[in-house]
Enzyme design. Sequence first.
Site, short mmCIF file in Angstrom:
data_model
loop_
_atom_site.label_atom_id
_atom_site.label_comp_id
_atom_site.label_asym_id
_atom_site.label_seq_id
_atom_site.Cartn_x
_atom_site.Cartn_y
_atom_site.Cartn_z
N GLU A 77 -27.67 -13.85 -39.93
CA GLU A 77 -28.83 -14.20 -39.36
C GLU A 77 -30.06 -13.23 -39.31
O GLU A 77 -29.02 -12.51 -39.75
CB GLU A 77 -28.74 -15.10 -37.88
CG GLU A 77 -27.63 -16.40 -38.22
CD GLU A 77 -27.17 -16.78 -37.08
OE1 GLU A 77 -27.29 -16.28 -35.69
OE2 GLU A 77 -26.54 -18.18 -36.71
N CYS B 159 -26.40 -27.54 -44.80
CA CYS B 159 -27.87 -28.39 -44.62
C CYS B 159 -28.55 -28.64 -45.21
O CYS B 159 -28.59 -28.65 -46.68
CB CYS B 159 -28.26 -27.06 -43.82
SG CYS B 159 -28.99 -26.30 -44.79
N CYS C 165 -29.69 -26.20 -48.14
CA CYS C 165 -28.87 -25.88 -48.94
C CYS C 165 -28.59 -26.85 -49.69
O CYS C 165 -27.72 -26.70 -51.45
CB CYS C 165 -27.47 -24.60 -48.33
SG CYS C 165 -27.38 -23.62 -47.30
N ASN D 291 -23.21 -16.63 -43.24
CA ASN D 291 -24.18 -17.10 -42.75
C ASN D 291 -24.76 -15.92 -42.30
O ASN D 291 -24.18 -14.89 -41.83
CB ASN D 291 -24.35 -18.26 -42.22
CG ASN D 291 -23.94 -18.01 -40.87
OD1 ASN D 291 -22.13 -17.20 -41.15
ND2 ASN D 291 -23.96 -18.53 -39.72
N CYS E 189 -27.70 -19.62 -45.15
CA CYS E 189 -26.95 -19.86 -44.81
C CYS E 189 -25.36 -20.03 -45.78
O CYS E 189 -25.96 -19.13 -46.62
CB CYS E 189 -26.80 -20.99 -45.41
SG CYS E 189 -27.50 -22.44 -44.01
N GLU F 98 -23.47 -20.72 -47.82
CA GLU F 98 -23.76 -21.18 -49.37
C GLU F 98 -24.55 -21.11 -49.91
O GLU F 98 -24.45 -20.49 -50.85
CB GLU F 98 -23.94 -23.10 -49.02
CG GLU F 98 -23.30 -23.80 -48.00
CD GLU F 98 -22.77 -24.22 -46.60
OE1 GLU F 98 -23.85 -22.95 -46.68
OE2 GLU F 98 -23.40 -24.99 -46.36
N1 THU Z 1 -25.36 -22.68 -41.14
C1 THU Z 1 -24.69 -22.29 -42.59
O1 THU Z 1 -24.29 -21.35 -42.51
N2 THU Z 1 -24.59 -23.53 -43.68
C2 THU Z 1 -24.01 -24.61 -42.87
O2 THU Z 1 -24.45 -25.83 -43.54
C3 THU Z 1 -24.59 -25.18 -41.89
C4 THU Z 1 -25.69 -23.69 -40.78
C5 THU Z 1 -25.54 -20.84 -40.37
C6 THU Z 1 -26.86 -21.11 -40.35
C7 THU Z 1 -26.75 -21.00 -39.00
O3 THU Z 1 -27.21 -19.23 -39.09
C8 THU Z 1 -25.68 -20.95 -38.39
O4 THU Z 1 -25.20 -21.87 -39.01
C9 THU Z 1 -26.15 -22.57 -37.08
O5 THU Z 1 -26.97 -23.14 -37.64
#
Ligand code: THU
Length: 139
Positions: A46, A90, A93, A44, A55, A57
Amino acid sequence: MRIDADMLLKTAAEAKDRAYAPYSRFKVGAALLDAQGRVYPGCNVENAAYAPTNCAERTALFGAIASGASPKQFAAIALIGDTQEPLSPCGVCRQVMIELCPPDMPVIMGSAGGRWTKSTVAELLPDAFHPDVLKEEQP
Ligand code: THU
């Protein structure tokens, strides 16, 4: 193709360490296997404006496409977080997986404790909005 869940989870865990998550401090890693046996990592990334956050994925999926992998030619994806329970992808994704992956493709969900579970792209997003509907003739 034989899918080595432990290898994919290990690659995902290594990618997790490269996550840029200064806001949530929730690091996630992913590893995407293609039909030729190539593995694409993702983490991920941000953003201070929050919404542009990507994310793990989607980073793996978009990176694979950018590297020349063909849509629908993926064999498995693993994801992992520093979580007690196996980390579930999520909704955004899941929608991207519906677009780019075969519906029966395994999704391997890992946890910090080493426990993991498996589902498929279609099982994770039942009744998905499917790209095929855009091909239907509109009135
Ligand atoms: N996140 C992911 O990278 N993958 C997921 O399936 C769930 C959420 C990340 C997004 C964000 O940077 C952090 O987790 C908190 O939501």
